[in-house]
Design an enzyme around this catalytic site. Structure first.
Site, short mmCIF file in Angstrom:
data_model
loop_
_atom_site.label_atom_id
_atom_site.label_comp_id
_atom_site.label_asym_id
_atom_site.label_seq_id
_atom_site.Cartn_x
_atom_site.Cartn_y
_atom_site.Cartn_z
N ASN A 14 20.00 -31.78 -24.01
CA ASN A 14 19.03 -32.48 -24.87
C ASN A 14 17.68 -31.77 -24.83
O ASN A 14 17.02 -31.65 -25.85
CB ASN A 14 18.90 -33.95 -24.45
CG ASN A 14 19.99 -34.80 -25.06
OD1 ASN A 14 19.98 -35.08 -26.24
ND2 ASN A 14 20.97 -35.16 -24.23
N ARG A 66 11.38 -44.34 -0.88
CA ARG A 66 11.42 -44.37 -2.34
C ARG A 66 10.01 -44.52 -2.92
O ARG A 66 9.68 -43.95 -3.95
CB ARG A 66 12.30 -45.54 -2.79
CG ARG A 66 12.76 -45.44 -4.21
CD ARG A 66 13.77 -44.31 -4.33
NE ARG A 66 14.12 -44.04 -5.72
CZ ARG A 66 14.99 -43.12 -6.08
NH1 ARG A 66 15.61 -42.37 -5.20
NH2 ARG A 66 15.26 -42.94 -7.35
N HIS A 110 20.05 -42.61 -24.72
CA HIS A 110 21.21 -43.20 -24.06
C HIS A 110 22.45 -42.93 -24.92
O HIS A 110 22.41 -43.12 -26.14
CB HIS A 110 21.01 -44.71 -23.87
CG HIS A 110 22.15 -45.33 -23.13
ND1 HIS A 110 22.29 -45.20 -21.75
CD2 HIS A 110 23.24 -46.01 -23.56
CE1 HIS A 110 23.40 -45.81 -21.37
NE2 HIS A 110 23.99 -46.30 -22.45
N ASP A 151 17.50 -49.87 -20.03
CA ASP A 151 17.98 -49.71 -21.41
C ASP A 151 17.68 -50.94 -22.28
O ASP A 151 18.43 -51.26 -23.20
CB ASP A 151 19.51 -49.43 -21.44
CG ASP A 151 19.89 -48.18 -20.68
OD1 ASP A 151 19.07 -47.26 -20.61
OD2 ASP A 151 21.01 -48.13 -20.14
N GLN A 179 26.62 -34.64 -32.49
CA GLN A 179 26.40 -35.33 -33.78
C GLN A 179 25.25 -36.34 -33.72
O GLN A 179 24.69 -36.70 -34.74
CB GLN A 179 27.68 -36.05 -34.22
CG GLN A 179 28.80 -35.08 -34.53
CD GLN A 179 30.05 -35.78 -35.06
OE1 GLN A 179 30.05 -36.97 -35.37
NE2 GLN A 179 31.14 -35.04 -35.16
C1 GAR Z 1 23.14 -37.22 -22.02
O1 GAR Z 1 24.38 -37.55 -22.58
C2 GAR Z 1 22.23 -38.43 -22.00
O2 GAR Z 1 22.39 -39.25 -23.11
C3 GAR Z 1 22.71 -39.13 -20.76
O3 GAR Z 1 22.88 -38.08 -19.82
C4 GAR Z 1 23.29 -36.89 -20.53
C5 GAR Z 1 22.41 -35.75 -20.10
O4 GAR Z 1 22.87 -34.54 -20.65
N1 GAR Z 1 21.76 -40.11 -20.30
C6 GAR Z 1 22.12 -41.27 -19.76
O5 GAR Z 1 23.28 -41.58 -19.54
C7 GAR Z 1 20.96 -42.21 -19.43
N2 GAR Z 1 21.44 -43.50 -19.07
P1 GAR Z 1 21.94 -33.26 -20.75
O6 GAR Z 1 21.33 -33.01 -19.37
O7 GAR Z 1 22.86 -32.15 -21.15
O8 GAR Z 1 20.88 -33.52 -21.78
#
Ligand code: GAR
Length: 202
Positions: A14, A66, A110, A151, A179
């Site tokens: 992303n 934390r 998400h 979320d 997509q």
């Molecule tokens: C993505 O699919 C994103 O939507 C998801 O983690 C992946 C990261 O991929 N995020 C979640 O699940 C948040 N709850 P990336 O590091 O290749 O962008």
């Protein structure tokens, strides 16, 4: 210019989509100010460095508690002076103080159509495993503002993606990335950059 800090945990596809959109002019009025990861080994950090974007790691492993990690993460973000914080596969619970300090200035991608398959425990491949187990015919991705819940914040953009016969979680994940995620995340950032631009102009 909208100063953007991108928070990542893993591969960073992303993040790559955002970088590509900025570099080829499909995303304008945006400065990618820094990338922060909780994971020193995240390939996303290499992607950032390769494109000349400052990249740093703030890991829970570096801190005894934390709370200390949360304070360090917030300090790192504050140091960037971002207009917008983008959670692009950032799999750490955002410190409550950060949510309070940056209302409507943190967005998350998400990989499902919220309110399906979201909330605590739904991240990465687990989301797609759950969607396939339920037998949905359509899934997709959501960009939403981050509030105090998991979320639960206001939805900015969503895009639906077909689930196909024989899909594995990995195949569905990839289709939803290609997509939906890599499309609507840059689109959402553009919406917020345009909004800031309009505000600045009066
Ligand atoms: C993505 O699919 C994103 O939507 C998801 O983690 C992946 C990261 O991929 N995020 C979640 O699940 C948040 N709850 P990336 O590091 O290749 O962008």
């Amino acid at each position: 210019m909208l100063r953007v800090a991108v928070l990542v945990s893993g591969g960073g596809t992303n993040l790559q989509s955002i970088i590509d959109h900025v570099e080829d002019g499909r995303l304008t009025g945006v400065e990618l100010a820094a990338v922060i990861s909780n994971n020193a080994g995240a390939f996303a950090l290499e992607r950032a460095r390769k494109h000349g974007i400052p990249a740093l790691c703030v890991s829970p492993k570096q801190f005894a508690t934390r709370d200390e990690f949360n304070d360090a993460l917030l300090a790192a973000v504050d140091g960037i002076h971002p207009d917008l914080i983008v959670l692009a596969g950032f799999l750490v619970v955002i410190p409550p103080k950060m949510v309070e300090k940056y209302p409507n200035r943190i967005i998350n991608i998400h990989p499902s159509l919220i309110p399906s398959f979201c909330g605590t425990g739904y991240y990465g491949l687990k989301v797609h495993e759950a969607a396939l187990a339920r037998g949905v015919k359509v899934s997709g991705a959501t960009v939403h503002f981050v509030d105090a819940g998991t979320d639960t914040g206001p939805i900015l953009l969503q895009k639906a993606v077909e689930v196909k016969e024989g899909d594995t979680p990995e195949v569905l994940q990839r289709r939803i990335m290609e997509q939906a995620e890599w499309v609507i995340l840059p689109q959402a950032i553009q919406m917020l950059a345009d909004r800031k631009n309009r505000e600045e102009q009066g």
